[in-house]
Design an enzyme around this catalytic site. Structure first.
Site, PDB file in Angstrom:
ATOM      1  CG  HIS A  83      38.322  31.629  35.112  1.00 39.48           C
ATOM      2  ND1 HIS A  83      37.660  32.596  36.072  1.00 39.48           N
ATOM      3  CD2 HIS A  83      37.141  32.460  34.308  1.00 39.48           C
ATOM      4  CE1 HIS A  83      36.777  32.168  36.712  1.00 39.48           C
ATOM      5  NE2 HIS A  83      35.856  32.676  35.067  1.00 39.48           N
ATOM      6  CG  ASP A 113      39.764  31.549  38.193  1.00 39.73           C
ATOM      7  OD1 ASP A 113      40.985  31.931  37.316  1.00 39.73           O
ATOM      8  OD2 ASP A 113      38.753  32.250  38.995  1.00 39.73           O
ATOM      9  CB  SER A 190      33.713  34.664  35.981  1.00 41.04           C
ATOM     10  OG  SER A 190      33.572  33.560  36.150  1.00 41.04           O
TER      11      SER A 190
END
Length: 338
Positions: A83, A113, A190
């Site tokens: 992402h 992911d 992230s």
């Protein structure tokens, strides 16, 4: 005057002293040991943590974003989140020592992911070591390093709160073997590493529960290693398909009793693709799938998890329930991307 305080009576040992012949333990020494462990991890892992800046088109509009990543080889292989770089046309990598270079995407895997980048530089780069996440234990130290909210090379520390969690990826698929930690994560973390006290990466930080405190998640390093290996070999993660639309349904008690099944749910074939491996094996719409190669199938997530690259083109035994009872079908799954 009565004693209104919660004293338990008698004199208590002073902090840092021993009692009843016990060993002397100083709080300062314990704190220093913990601090040294965290500092050693930061010294080992932080040089391999990078700031990922992306620009591109998302939902038809030009967009920019940032995240984190971790170098896992001296020649510039970088693990990050899917992402973070989804829709990116340009990716720029910044290191803690000030070096900057562009990167290209080698492959992405929305189901976990995760994504793999290649730094476009001829320099030898610092790299972190991936741990065997099967050895991660609840309660052990967990240290997150990343670039939250634009603050580069930020370190937070906590513990592994739980192992073996499951988490929904943005595409709806279930990511298994996820590590839960209370090491603080924020937007920008992230793709950064979660490390153990030995300075090894045990997970790739991926998500937090908005509104909660100390509930954060990392994709386990063994999953990351599998994705990395598959992308280097094939440019993507290979998975199998049998060509059905599946839905989880309760397994009626009378059906379970008659078929001698202990599970409470199964997968119903809602739609069947013409010419698919399932159709060629004789599967029918409405069949209840209860086992795959002898392993219970209680939901669609079980089915997707079991249909990995090892089953592409191989003979797979699928146990279904029909009105006539249990039936065994032999299915040869195909590559999901073909």
């Amino acid at each position: 005057m009565p004693n209104v305080f919660g004293f338990l009576g008698g004199m208590q040992p002073a902090r840092g002293s021993s009692s009843a012949g016990g060993s002397f333990v100083d709080d300062g020494e314990l704190l220093d040991s913990y601090s040294r462990a965290v500092v050693d991890v930061v010294d080992t892992v932080a040089p391999a943590v990078v700031h990922v800046e992306v620009s591109g088109v998302r939902n038809g509009r030009r967009a920019e974003g940032t995240g984190s990543g971790v170098l896992v080889s001296p020649d510039g292989l970088i693990l990050t989140n899917n992402h973070v770089i989804e829709g990116a046309r340009d990716v720029t990598i910044s290191m803690s020592d000030g070096r900057r270079f562009s990167a290209r995407t080698l492959g992405r895997d929305a189901d976990t992911d995760l994504a793999v980048l290649r730094g476009e530089t001829s320099e030898t780069l610092p790299a972190a070591q991936l741990a065997n996440s099967k050895g991660v234990r609840q309660g052990q130290i967990a240290i997150a390093i990343g670039n939250p909210l634009g603050f580069q090379s930020t370190v937070t520390a906590g513990i592994v709160s739980a192992v073996g969690r499951s988490l929904r990826a943005q595409n709806g698929r279930l990511i298994g073997d996820v590590i839960q930690t209370d090491a603080a994560l924020n937007p920008g973390n992230s793709g950064g590493p979660l490390a153990n006290s030995a300075g090894q990466v045990i997970g790739i930080n991926t998500a937090v529960i908005v509104g909660a405190q100390g509930i954060c998640f990392s994709v386990a390093s063994n999953t990351a290693l599998h994705v990395l290996t598959q992308i280097l070999a094939h440019g993507r993660v290979r998975r199998a398909r049998i060509g059905i639309v599946a839905e989880q349904v309760p397994l009626p008690a009378r059906v379970a009793y008659r078929a001698e099944l202990k599970q409470q749910s199964a997968v119903r074939v809602r739609e069947l693709q013409a010419g698919s491996p399932a159709a060629e094996a004789g599967m029918q719409q409405g069949d209840l799938i209860v086992r795959l190669d002898g392993e219970p199938v209680t939901g669609a997530d079980d089915l997707f998890r079991m249909l990995d690259e090892r089953r592409i083109g191989t003979s797979v035994s699928v146990t279904i329930v029909r009105s006539s009872g249990l039936t065994e079908l032999i299915v040869r799954p195909a590559d999901r991307e073909l």
